[in-house]
Design an enzyme around this catalytic site. Structure first.
Site, PDB file in Angstrom:
ATOM      1  N   ASP A 134       0.839  -1.188   0.000  1.00 58.47           N
ATOM      2  CA  ASP A 134       0.000   0.000   0.000  1.00 58.47           C
ATOM      3  C   ASP A 134       0.884   1.252   0.000  1.00 58.47           C
ATOM      4  OD1 ASP A 134      -2.807   0.976   0.429  1.00 58.47           O
ATOM      5  OD2 ASP A 134      -1.857   1.910   2.164  1.00 58.47           O
ATOM      6  N   GLU A 152       1.483   0.208  -4.905  1.00 58.23           N
ATOM      7  CA  GLU A 152       0.999   1.485  -5.401  1.00 58.23           C
ATOM      8  C   GLU A 152       2.203   2.418  -5.515  1.00 58.23           C
ATOM      9  OE1 GLU A 152      -3.449   2.199  -3.793  1.00 58.23           O
ATOM     10  OE2 GLU A 152      -1.922   2.364  -2.266  1.00 58.23           O
TER      11      GLU A 152
END
Ligand code: CA
Length: 677
Positions: free
Chosen positions: A357, A386
């Site tokens: 993340d 990400e």
């Protein structure tokens, strides 16, 4: 979580001026954080707890503590300590140690440090591998007793190239909570161990559904112990995505059948992994090391105040996560922590991949080590993340694990926001359409997606909507998708951006969008339930929405059977044909040839040929065409004997939808045409 690319911010940071060879210490940008670089470090595998024949041993890393102690408890929640062990400090390693001569299996513990003359609150530490209810106290358990039968021989799928992986992103509750799932252990790890479950119409659900769909890996949303669901009140059915980490190295209690039993969550998660492995499916964990749920009260801060986080020059909390804080992978003990934590999951739970993340908050050096170290545990482990942040950070942009820096990180992949936004429209502007839903001008960005952001002689990156250069050195660095748990799911996006359109035509648009994802180079990724046309009633940020928004209604599998069959067709096509899974940028440049169209006369039309048995494909040539316009368009195909693989919203991986002689061929509105010979 919540946020997606902020390309304009990244451009404003002057991303492209990298400083090759800069020393890692250059990462620590704020004057305030410079103090932490002088801390001694310790990352032995006996951190916090180890049990052997000589007893139970504690070792807490806390270089600036003035004293430290361990509180031993009989249970995970109530009562005063059975015993308090004073710890002895070792300035060389910054650790504090204490031992008990007995094996304290079944007991619980917390640490406490004296800091600035005050005893801090109790904490289970940062390395608790088992915890009591709500993760308040760490638990001492015998891990050998948590292994399911046959665990020693358990193995995930072997992955030769990350382009071979097909990711299915799911949340435990979404997947099994709806009454139509027919699953007994709703919302639990064990849901994924149940075979033979069916919808009211008798169609496969659960793990059988995954097998039928043909994905290779599930990506489970955060499954470590998180903060937001009260494990003592599970009957309230509180839902959360879980992006609020509490104990990074223990499974979440609400997904177990008994959160008060520390062994249950461990054993049941392993049973889930084993069942998926037995079905040939890999398990990817969503990991959120970039921030913690709490600031001062976090386990990090209660053990080594300040150290694990980045601060601004004035000592305030930096917040690149937009969640109140950001961790500091560039501080050596934190970098080691991330590396050792994922290694632990890979080793103890046989996890096959990690999705980071807000990976852009971490530094490229740490992420490279993550990939390197995981490869030693299991070369098939897939790591992606990400490649952006949700705010500014003291970490210099050239050190951030951003998508633009992906080529500096061996073995790491990033999500392609290029293909995502180009195909379906802007992620946060609900009404914005994309290439597949009729918006003109995005053809070049779709091509960037098709070649997995690698350099290609026919792709003009200056026309890219989100990226202006070929940032991926290899297709194995790119994960393609049009939707995930964040933002509007594909169904809702198409309903909002095509308000006048009939749902049956929207499903055709969805097929086109996913055909682009599944035939593109790189790794395809899909959001659970889209194969049965799941929606979230228009809620774009459903992180704590009730099951009525998030649970997948499996009655829809029968209702939209042709949609499901199409998705299953996409996975079969991809798995059978390596041409869609090339492993190098050179191969793509050589074997993938785009047709060119005059932009004054053509819009929403992209087509290309995969030639000369690309990547050893049995098919000599494959013609792929996408028409995202509301009207039919004609392409020219070489004369010959072509099998029709996909046409007008139908797909047959075997190519038995008919034959074509080539020449002028019409591509129906909002559809893909695939021919092979
Ligand atoms: Ca929890």
């Amino acid at each position: 979580m919540k946020t997606t690319t902020i390309t304009t911010i990244m451009a404003a940071f002057g991303l492209f001026g990298a400083l090759p060879g800069a020393a890692p210490s250059a990462c620590a940008q704020s004057g305030y954080d410079a103090q932490f670089m002088a801390y001694p470090t310790y990352s032995g595998d006996d951190l916090e707890l180890s049990v052997d024949n000589s007893g139970t041993h504690f070792r807490l890393w806390s270089p600036k503590a003035q004293a430290a102690r361990v509180n031993i408890y009989a249970n995970g929640r109530h009562g005063s300590p059975l015993e308090v062990l004073e710890m002895k400090g070792d300035p060389a390693t910054g650790t504090w140690t204490a031992s008990s001569p007995e094996k304290l299996y079944g007991k619980f513990y917390t640490f406490q440090i004296l800091f600035d003359g005050k005893w801090k609150d109790e904490t289970p530490g940062v390395w608790a591998k088992a915890v009591g209810v709500n993760g308040e106290r760490a638990a001492i358990i015998d891990f050998d007793k948590t292994d399911p039968e046959g665990w020693d021989a358990d193995k995930g799928p072997k992955v030769d190239s990350f382009s071979d992986v097909i990711v299915y992103e799911m949340h435990h509750r979404d997947f099994s909570e709806h009454p139509s799932s027919g699953i007994a252990n709703k919302g639990k790890f064990l849901a994924l161990t149940e075979e033979g479950t069916v919808s009211p119409q008798g169609l496969a659900t659960g793990i059988d559904h995954l097998k039928e769909l043909g994905i290779t890996h599930v990506h489970i949303l955060p499954s470590y112990d998180y903060n937001s669901v009260d494990e003592l009140n599970l009957q309230q059915n509180v839902y959360n995505w879980g992006y609020d980490p509490l104990n990074y190295n223990a499974p979440e209690g609400s997904y177990s059948t008994n959160p008060s039993d520390p062994e249950a969550r461990v054993r049941e998660m392993k049973e889930m992994v084993k069942a998926l492995h037995d079905a040939g499916i890999g398990v990817i964990m969503d990991v959120v090391y970039n921030h913690t749920a709490l600031n001062e009260g976090s386990n990090f801060d209660l053990t080594a105040p300040g150290y694990y986080y980045r601060h601004r020059n004035d000592g305030s909390w930096s917040d690149a996560s937009a969640c109140g804080n950001e961790t500091a992978s560039d501080h050596p003990q934190m970098g080691d922590y991330i590396v050792n934590s994922v290694k632990y999951w890979a080793d103890e739970y046989h996890i096959d991949g990690f999705r980071f993340d807000l990976m852009g908050i971490h530094d490229t050096e740490t992420m490279t080590r993550v990939a390197e170290e995981l490869k030693k545990v299991n070369p098939s482990i897939f790591v992606y993340g990400e490649g952006w942040t949700a705010g500014d950070s003291p970490l210099a942009t050239e050190h951030r694990a951003l998508k633009e820096n992906v080529s500096k990180m061996k073995g790491i992949a990033v999500f392609s926001d290029d293909i995502r936004d180009a195909v379906k429209g802007h992620y946060s502007k609900a009404e914005d359409r994309g290439f597949a839903s009729g918006k003109p001008g995005l053809e070049e960005t779709v091509k960037i997606g098709i070649v997995a952001s690698t350099a290609h002689p026919q792709v003009d990156y200056s026309k890219g909507a989100n990226s202006k250069f070929a940032y991926a050195a290899s297709p194995e660095m790119i994960v393609n998708y049009v939707s995930c748990h964040d933002d509007l799911c594909l169904t809702d996006k198409l309903r909002k951006s095509l308000p006048e359109m009939d749902d049956s035509l929207r499903r055709k648009v969805a097929r086109l969008a996913q055909t682009i994802v599944f035939t593109s180079q790189g790794t395809p990724f899909m959001f659970a339930g889209e194969e049965v046309w799941r929606d979230k009633k228009g809620v774009h940020n459903s992180f704590k929405s009730p099951d009525s928004i998030n649970a997948i209604d499996w009655n829809q599998k029968a209702r939209y059977k042709d949609q499901f069959d199409y998705y299953a067709g996409l996975t079969r096509l991809r798995k059978a044909h390596p041409a869609f899974r090339m492993t190098s940028a050179d191969d793509i440049a050589r074997h993938l040839v785009f047709d060119t169209y005059d932009p004054k006369r053509y819009s929403n039309l992209v087509s290309y040929t995969l030639r000369d048995h690309a990547n050893g494909d049995e098919w000599k040539e494959i013609k792929v065409a996408f028409n995202g316009a509301a009207y039919p368009q004609t392409i020219h195909v070489k004369k010959g004997e072509w099998k029709i693989v996909a046409i007008d919203g139908r797909i047959s991986p075997e190519g038995d939808l008919g034959v074509s002689k080539g020449g002028k061929i019409t591509v129906a509105p909002y559809s893909a045409l695939i021919l092979a010979r």
